[in-house]
Scaffold this active site. Structure first.
Site, PDB file in Angstrom:
ATOM      1  N   GLY A 206      -0.224   2.820  -0.373  1.00  0.00           N
ATOM      2  CA  GLY A 206       1.351   2.793  -0.610  1.00  0.00           C
ATOM      3  C   GLY A 206       1.320   1.228  -1.537  1.00  0.00           C
ATOM      4  O   GLY A 206       0.429   0.244  -1.195  1.00  0.00           O
ATOM      5  N   THR A 247       1.718   5.030   9.822  1.00  0.00           N
ATOM      6  CA  THR A 247       2.624   3.871   9.947  1.00  0.00           C
ATOM      7  C   THR A 247       2.754   3.250   8.464  1.00  0.00           C
ATOM      8  O   THR A 247       3.403   2.197   8.244  1.00  0.00           O
ATOM      9  CB  THR A 247       2.920   3.064  10.847  1.00  0.00           C
ATOM     10  OG1 THR A 247       1.658   2.351  11.033  1.00  0.00           O
ATOM     11  CG2 THR A 247       3.271   3.754  12.402  1.00  0.00           C
ATOM     12  N   GLU A 252       5.436  -0.449   4.296  1.00  0.00           N
ATOM     13  CA  GLU A 252       5.847  -0.685   3.063  1.00  0.00           C
ATOM     14  C   GLU A 252       7.180  -0.688   3.036  1.00  0.00           C
ATOM     15  O   GLU A 252       7.910  -1.600   2.384  1.00  0.00           O
ATOM     16  CB  GLU A 252       5.472   0.698   2.086  1.00  0.00           C
ATOM     17  CG  GLU A 252       4.107   0.939   1.858  1.00  0.00           C
ATOM     18  CD  GLU A 252       3.118  -0.427   1.495  1.00  0.00           C
ATOM     19  OE1 GLU A 252       3.897  -1.249   0.710  1.00  0.00           O
ATOM     20  OE2 GLU A 252       2.116  -0.350   1.548  1.00  0.00           O
ATOM     21  N   HIS A 255       7.911  -4.453   3.532  1.00  0.00           N
ATOM     22  CA  HIS A 255       7.854  -5.241   2.474  1.00  0.00           C
ATOM     23  C   HIS A 255       9.175  -4.927   1.608  1.00  0.00           C
ATOM     24  O   HIS A 255       9.683  -5.992   1.203  1.00  0.00           O
ATOM     25  CB  HIS A 255       6.623  -4.658   1.608  1.00  0.00           C
ATOM     26  CG  HIS A 255       5.175  -5.032   1.856  1.00  0.00           C
ATOM     27  ND1 HIS A 255       4.959  -6.537   2.179  1.00  0.00           N
ATOM     28  CD2 HIS A 255       4.159  -4.291   2.052  1.00  0.00           C
ATOM     29  CE1 HIS A 255       3.618  -6.308   2.584  1.00  0.00           C
ATOM     30  NE2 HIS A 255       3.123  -5.236   2.299  1.00  0.00           N
ATOM     31  N   HIS A 261       2.435  -9.757   4.584  1.00  0.00           N
ATOM     32  CA  HIS A 261       1.463  -9.625   5.312  1.00  0.00           C
ATOM     33  C   HIS A 261       1.307 -10.784   6.133  1.00  0.00           C
ATOM     34  O   HIS A 261       1.481 -12.013   5.742  1.00  0.00           O
ATOM     35  CB  HIS A 261      -0.012  -9.350   4.740  1.00  0.00           C
ATOM     36  CG  HIS A 261       0.029  -8.117   3.885  1.00  0.00           C
ATOM     37  ND1 HIS A 261      -0.282  -7.955   2.516  1.00  0.00           N
ATOM     38  CD2 HIS A 261       0.498  -6.672   4.201  1.00  0.00           C
ATOM     39  CE1 HIS A 261      -0.135  -6.673   2.353  1.00  0.00           C
ATOM     40  NE2 HIS A 261       0.301  -6.114   3.145  1.00  0.00           N
TER      41      HIS A 261
HETATM   42 ZN   LIG Z   1       1.318  -4.527   2.814  1.00  0.00          ZN
END
Ligand SMILES: [Zn+2]
Length: 764
Positions: A206, A247, A252, A255, A261
């Site tokens: 993703g 998950t 995503e 984000h 991250h």
């Molecule tokens: Zn990521």
């Protein structure tokens, strides 16, 4: 900063039992780096976002927000309307995931963001090197709830799911997003695909667009998350029945709400990494042979074992849900926690799930919502997207696909007389119970009430408009699909060679543009002749879009050397910050009126551009002379010698300047005017000879052929053959006594089409 994602060896969030197999990654960082290279404004937007965030992090407001966010409330603080676009190839494919699978993902998201997942018990507490940590207390309730939209952008009833049949269902990227997108200021767009195209060697699960993209001209049609369907929800195609839940979409969505991250700054335990302080910094060992991340059965895995760093004045350290300490500026403390494998934003290996966002991550998501997603969460938008309404049944949204010979015909092109099967792909609400089709002008039959009508023929060429009415218990919807099918004449042009000064609709060419750009005729900047065609570039909105022209059909049966040849001029767009264009031109052919296309030649990068980059800083590139053009020539065996060959020039715009195409030629049906002895494998044996010799040759195609003999002064002395010969090996006997020829030198002259091949022979 190099993202380890690019190394292609990292592993996915959540659940992969075997490291070596099925290695998948989040593609967000790679996509982000690509976009920053293309859009300098984005770098500035990110820098500004970080500046705003850092200022906020050191404010009293922030500390108050953190204090508040520790208490779980019944009602969500934010409701986010969601639309899910499902891409699939053929009708009936499992890629067309069920509504139940989509709802299972929405349920997973809401568990993740409301801190309600059942595996919260797996969060660890303990100490590393005498420093206590408590991930149970660090986790929080993000108070964000996702709901499938109940009203579409036009105010019509919807279940929040759009289904799109596309040839590119396994090639997920920003380009595909643009083919189905709802107002990204009002809806959280999720695109679900078979696979995501993010370069070789990467299996991307993703990717997301960060919230500070919002407002950028480049981002309006791509804002949201794209996830492969094997990672979307927890039933159907998404690892059915596995425990714990997948998950990836939660990651995503994190984000999309502004989270990085925890290993964002990579290779450095000292840095702040993801901009929030209650996720321990982690270090990614990029050594490809080693598992990069923790396994769930190693609870003390700790890539930054001495992650000391200076904590600034208002950093907050939690000891429990209600108490926190403000650490003074510049104090250096030993802050050693294991990697937070529980975090939705980290990766790890093993059959265990991510299960938490931290309180500071939540504060950051809230700030990003307030800064960038204000309209989406406004009361007005929640009403207009219907997410506050009770669930109601919707009338279906008509949609259809076509198949020929049981294969999905993505291009929606076919020949006159081809039997076409129509497949109902209607969606939204319960399945249709009654259907009324009208297949448009020239169709036989004209109408049908079947769900999936078969064997529809068209008796003439043209663009066909299809009408479909579908009914279910909630009502009926009729949709008119203008020019939904291109039916092409099956008769091919049969001349020996075709030359086009420039392509026109009158000559049978098909032009495919879009709402942003259409092909234009131009007399300003032509290679030769009267006019050429032009596709204007330099628009961010074009990026990732394909534009094409399709030729009429040619008959290449019996052709020696079929070819397509044309001139083009193109300049990359250096004003976007790139000096090497990633635009791409692909020449293709089809032998079935455009049902399926095969590639002949791909031109991209520096080879594609016809002028130096410096010249392309002109917003509106116009080639000034023939040195600013190049030629594309494809010939020979790669082009089928078939009766019905069409060519397509596909241009994939990645932000480049104008493209010009001119002076096209195709051919040719006979093509024998430039053969040599090698082309026909001419042999004369024996040579020298005394009485008779054999003249052998191989005709590449059926042709009118003459074989004659001339003497040294150019006088014809023998007619050996004159007539039509078929393709293949031919042999003619030369008996010099039949023509009364004396010893000496002669010339055998073979004429094939317009070619004349001469071979010296000696009689002795
Ligand atoms: Zn990521």
């Amino acid at each position: 900063m190099i993202k380890r994602i690019l190394l292609g060896t990292s592993v996915l969030l959540s659940t992969f039992g075997v490291y070596a197999q099925n290695v998948k990654v989040c593609g967000t960082d790679q996509h982000h780096e690509e976009q920053k290279a293309l859009n300098p404004d984005l770098k500035a937007a990110e820098a500004q976002a970080m500046a705003v965030w850092n200022a906020y992090k050191h404010s009293d407001e922030y500390r108050i927000a953190l204090g508040k966010s520790q208490k779980k409330s019944a009602a969500p603080k934010y409701i986010i309307p969601v639309v899910v676009h499902v891409f699939f190839g053929s009708a009936g494919s499992s890629d067309n995931i069920s509504e139940a699978q989509i709802q299972s993902e929405i349920a997973t998201l809401n568990k993740s963001f409301r801190n309600l997942n059942s595996d919260t018990v797996n969060r660890r507490t303990g100490d590393i090197n005498g420093v206590p940590f408590d991930f149970k207390q660090t986790a929080g309730d993000a108070e964000i709830e996702f709901r499938l939209a109940r009203k579409d952008p036009n105010g019509n009833c919807t279940n929040g799911i759009v289904r799109i049949q596309s040839a590119n269902f396994a090639d997920g990227n920003d380009n595909l997003k643009k083919t189905s997108v709802w107002d990204t200021k009002r809806y959280f767009n999720m695109w679900v695909v078979n696979s995501i195209n993010k370069g070789p060697g990467l299996a991307v699960a993703g990717y997301a667009q960060f919230p500070f993209y919002a407002g950028g001209a480049w981002s309006a049609l791509t804002d949201g998350v794209m996830v492969i369907n094997r990672e979307f929800g927890n039933i159907g195609t998404s690892n059915p029945g596995q425990t714990p839940n997948v998950t990836t979409t939660s990651h995503e969505a994190g984000h999309w709400l502004g989270l990085y991250h925890p290993f964002q700054a990579q290779d450095s335990c000292e840095s702040e990494n993801d901009g929030v302080d209650d996720t321990p910094p982690t270090f990614f060992d990029p050594t490809p042979t080693e598992p990069l991340r923790n396994r769930c059965n190693n609870p003390t895995f700790n890539t930054c074992s001495n992650d000391k760093y200076a904590i600034t004045i208002s950093d907050t350290i939690y000891t429990n849900d209600t108490a926190y300490t403000i650490v003074k500026r510049d104090s250096l403390i030993a802050w050693d926690r294991p990697d937070m494998q529980e975090n939705f934003m980290d990766y790890f290996i093993g059959n265990c799930a991510s299960n938490m966002f931290t309180k500071q991550q939540i504060a950051r998501m809230h700030k990003c919502i307030e800064l960038y997603r204000r309209q989406m969460i406004s009361q007005e938008n929640l009403i207009s997207t219907g997410v506050l309404d009770p669930v109601s049944a919707c009338a279906p949204t008509p949609a259809f696909g076509i198949t020929v010979n049981n294969l999905a015909a993505y291009e929606r092109q076919a020949c006159v007389g081809t039997a076409i099967n129509f497949v109902d792909l209607s969606y939204n609400g319960t399945a249709g119970t009654a259907f009324e089709w009208n297949f448009g002008e020239g169709a036989n039959p004209q109408t049908s009430t079947a769900k999936n009508p078969t064997g529809v023929l068209y008796t003439n060429a043209g663009n066909k408009t299809i009408t479909l009415k579908v009914t279910n218990a909630a009502g009926s919807t009729t949709k008119v699909f203008e020019n939904a099918l291109v039916i092409a004449a099956s008769e091919a042009l049969n001349n020996s060679a075709f030359n086009y000064d420039y392509p026109t609709v009158t000559d049978g060419w098909i032009f495919k543009g879009d709402a942003i750009r259409q092909w234009e005729e131009t007399s300003n900047g032509v290679y030769s002749g009267y006019k050429g065609i032009k596709l204007r570039g330099n628009s961010n909105a074009m990026t990732g879009t394909a534009y094409s022209i399709v030729s009429p059909s040619f008959n290449f049966e019996g052709t020696t050397n079929p070819y397509i040849k044309f001139n083009y001029a193109f300049a990359p767009n250096i004003t976007t910050g790139t000096t090497t264009s990633s635009d791409q031109m692909v020449v293709q052919y089809s032998v079935n009126c455009g049902l399926y296309w095969s590639n002949l030649k791909t031109v991209s990068g520096a080879v594609l551009q016809t002028v130096p980059s410096a010249l392309s800083s002109l917003v509106n590139f116009v080639p000034v002379n023939q040195t600013q053009w190049k030629e594309v020539l494809v010939s020979g065996a790669t082009i089928p010698k078939s009766a019905n060959v069409r060519f397509r020039i596909n241009f994939f715009n990645e932000g480049g300047n104008n493209l010009y195409i001119d002076n096209l030629s195709f051919g040719k049906n006979v093509g024998m005017d430039d053969l040599n002895a090698n082309d026909i494998s001419l042999t004369v044996y024996p040579n020298p000879f005394t009485t008779t010799t054999q003249i052998g040759y191989n005709l590449p195609a059926a042709a009118q052929t003459t074989v004659e003999v001339y003497d040294l002064i150019g006088k014809k002395v023998a007619d050996l053959f004159n007539g039509k010969q078929s393709e293949g090996i031919q042999q003619v006997t030369f008996d010099r006594t039949a023509f009364g020829l004396t010893n000496g030198m002669y010339f055998v002259k073979i004429k094939v089409g317009e070619s004349v091949i001469t071979q010296k022979v000696l009689v002795n």
